[in-house]
Design a protein around this motif. Structure first.
Motif, PDB file in Angstrom:
ATOM      1  N   GLU A   4      30.352  32.532  33.396  1.00 25.82           N
ATOM      2  CA  GLU A   4      30.458  31.528  34.456  1.00 25.82           C
ATOM      3  C   GLU A   4      31.779  31.666  35.201  1.00 25.82           C
ATOM      4  O   GLU A   4      31.846  31.492  36.422  1.00 25.82           O
ATOM      5  N   TYR A   5      32.819  31.992  34.464  1.00 24.27           N
ATOM      6  CA  TYR A   5      34.116  32.225  35.106  1.00 24.27           C
ATOM      7  C   TYR A   5      34.024  33.382  36.091  1.00 24.27           C
ATOM      8  O   TYR A   5      34.476  33.267  37.244  1.00 24.27           O
ATOM      9  N   VAL A   6      33.464  34.499  35.664  1.00 23.11           N
ATOM     10  CA  VAL A   6      33.364  35.668  36.539  1.00 23.11           C
ATOM     11  C   VAL A   6      32.531  35.339  37.777  1.00 23.11           C
ATOM     12  O   VAL A   6      32.892  35.718  38.899  1.00 23.11           O
ATOM     13  N   ALA A   7      31.446  34.615  37.588  1.00 21.82           N
ATOM     14  CA  ALA A   7      30.608  34.231  38.730  1.00 21.82           C
ATOM     15  C   ALA A   7      31.380  33.346  39.699  1.00 21.82           C
ATOM     16  O   ALA A   7      31.293  33.510  40.924  1.00 21.82           O
ATOM     17  N   ALA A   8      32.148  32.408  39.161  1.00 22.68           N
ATOM     18  CA  ALA A   8      32.926  31.509  40.020  1.00 22.68           C
ATOM     19  C   ALA A   8      34.010  32.259  40.784  1.00 22.68           C
ATOM     20  O   ALA A   8      34.424  31.827  41.874  1.00 22.68           O
ATOM     21  N   MET A   9      34.458  33.393  40.226  1.00 26.00           N
ATOM     22  CA  MET A   9      35.482  34.209  40.888  1.00 26.00           C
ATOM     23  C   MET A   9      34.862  35.242  41.829  1.00 26.00           C
ATOM     24  O   MET A   9      35.551  36.142  42.311  1.00 26.00           O
TER      25      MET A   9
ATOM     26  N   GLY B 247      32.635  37.516  41.113  1.00 29.34           N
ATOM     27  CA  GLY B 247      32.414  38.812  40.469  1.00 29.34           C
ATOM     28  C   GLY B 247      33.687  39.561  40.125  1.00 29.34           C
ATOM     29  O   GLY B 247      33.638  40.604  39.473  1.00 29.34           O
ATOM     30  N   ASP B 248      34.847  39.055  40.545  1.00 31.04           N
ATOM     31  CA  ASP B 248      36.130  39.695  40.258  1.00 31.04           C
ATOM     32  C   ASP B 248      36.816  38.915  39.133  1.00 31.04           C
ATOM     33  O   ASP B 248      37.219  37.763  39.323  1.00 31.04           O
ATOM     34  N   ALA B 249      36.966  39.519  37.967  1.00 29.55           N
ATOM     35  CA  ALA B 249      37.538  38.822  36.816  1.00 29.55           C
ATOM     36  C   ALA B 249      39.047  38.666  36.906  1.00 29.55           C
ATOM     37  O   ALA B 249      39.651  37.968  36.097  1.00 29.55           O
ATOM     38  N   HIS B 250      39.674  39.325  37.898  1.00 30.98           N
ATOM     39  CA  HIS B 250      41.129  39.226  38.089  1.00 30.98           C
ATOM     40  C   HIS B 250      41.895  39.574  36.807  1.00 30.98           C
ATOM     41  O   HIS B 250      42.886  38.918  36.465  1.00 30.98           O
ATOM     42  N   GLY B 251      41.428  40.590  36.100  1.00 32.55           N
ATOM     43  CA  GLY B 251      42.110  41.043  34.901  1.00 32.55           C
ATOM     44  C   GLY B 251      41.760  40.278  33.644  1.00 32.55           C
ATOM     45  O   GLY B 251      42.185  40.659  32.552  1.00 32.55           O
TER      46      GLY B 251
END
Length: 359
Positions: free
Chosen positions: A225-230, A232-236
């Protein structure tokens, strides 16, 4: 033919002399490095068992001929830290040894071949680990159980008072600790953006992204859910790291600090700290501990979060050369001596009635 051989022989002699000079310089530099990295203590690899796990530790003992010593137990900050913190602890261990104290530190779980994964730990898990190490140390005939204390940096600020609530400690050295995880995170974000000269638009965007992450943490969102909210960019961010942050983002030292009342505490703060709001930290420690008279606060105006001089930390070349040729000079001027003096006082004077001092 002879006139032609003389220049050749002269050239050979010059080349040989140059080579010898280069070898001597290299040998001299190597000797300097070896001497600078020779510390007045003896290190022993030891194993500590805790809850079915094994801690791979280093016990650094003074070379003073005494059979028993006080002990400084190390609590690491964030990240995959090994027992020596890539040799960075050794100058500090030497300062401890000069005050008659041994030092105990271990590889974080999953680091240097140690079992486990430090990202699976909560702050309470870490405190249990340290308490187990103290119990192990108290059972040793070469450790003075009445002179065991803690040294911790950065993230350790959430662990140190929890340990003191679990087992008696003789003193605490808290280096660049934070009080509240979320406040610290926001301070760090804004401080780094300012240091980068970020535009108002970028600051607004980064702050909004941080608010989104906080909302996700508050509702216990998973990594996907975090990656989706970003977008698709996990920011590391990794799944393990997200789990670690999810477990610990509510950390706040405020309710735990009273466990340190009456315990000699050295609070070390850096004037150029972009990770921790030192004003917030000092205020929190003074409100919780100043009444007991056992708090010592030392400020190092030119130091960064790591207590390395900010000017040194900003230059990768200067940092590498200093670490190689003069590792004791990495730290802010007076830091090592200040710690040695604090340990010397803590080992001799009674806790009650100790005067508050400030630098």
């Amino acid at each position: 033919m002879r006139p032609k051989t003389r220049p050749r022989r002269r050239g050979i002699r010059i080349a040989v002399r140059s080579l010898v000079a280069a070898v001597l310089v290299a040998a001299g530099l190597a000797g300097t490095v070896l001497w600078q990295h020779s510390y007045d203590l003896d290190e022993r690899r030891v194993t500590i068992r805790h809850g079915g796990h094994v801690l791979n530790a280093v016990l650094a003992v003074p070379r003073d001929g005494r059979e028993r010593h006080g002990l400084v137990v190390y609590v690491h900050g964030d990240g995959p830290v090994d027992a020596t913190h890539d040799d960075g602890y050794r100058p500090i261990w030497e300062a401890n040894a000069a005050a008659g104290y041994a030092s105990l530190s271990w590889d974080k779980p999953g680091v240097g071949g140690a079992p486990g994964n430090w990202l699976d730990q909560s702050m309470d898990d870490r405190a249990d680990e340290v308490a187990a190490a103290i119990a192990w140390a108290r059972a040793r005939p070469d450790v003075d159980g009445d002179r065991i204390g803690l040294w911790g940096a950065s993230q350790a600020g959430w662990v140190l008072p929890k340990v003191a609530a679990r087992t008696p400690v003789g003193f605490v050295v808290a280096v660049s600790p934070a009080i509240n995880w979320l406040r610290q995170g926001r301070y760090n974000l804004l401080a780094e953006l300012r240091a980068d000269g970020a535009s108002p638009a970028r600051i607004e965007a980064e702050t909004a992204r941080s608010d989104t992450v906080r909302a996700l943490l508050a509702r216990h969102a998973g990594f996907e859910e975090y990656v989706a909210a970003m977008g698709g960019d996990a920011h590391g961010m990794t799944a393990d790291r997200w789990g670690f942050v999810s477990r610990n983002h509510t950390a706040d030292a405020t309710p735990d600090l009273p466990a340190l009342r009456g315990v000699p505490v050295l609070l070390v703060l850096a004037g150029q700290d972009t990770n921790v709001d030192t004003a917030d930290t000092e205020r929190g420690y003074r409100e919780a501990l100043e009444t007991g008279g056992a708090l010592t606060v030392e400020h190092y105006p030119d130091a960064a979060h790591s207590l390395v001089e900010r000017s040194v930390e900003r230059s990768e070349l200067r940092l590498a050369l200093t670490a190689l040729f003069s590792p004791r000079s990495l730290f802010a001027d007076g830091f090592l001596d200040g710690q040695r003096r604090f340990l010397d006082r803590s080992g001799r004077a009674p806790v009650q009635g100790r005067a508050l001092s400030s630098r």
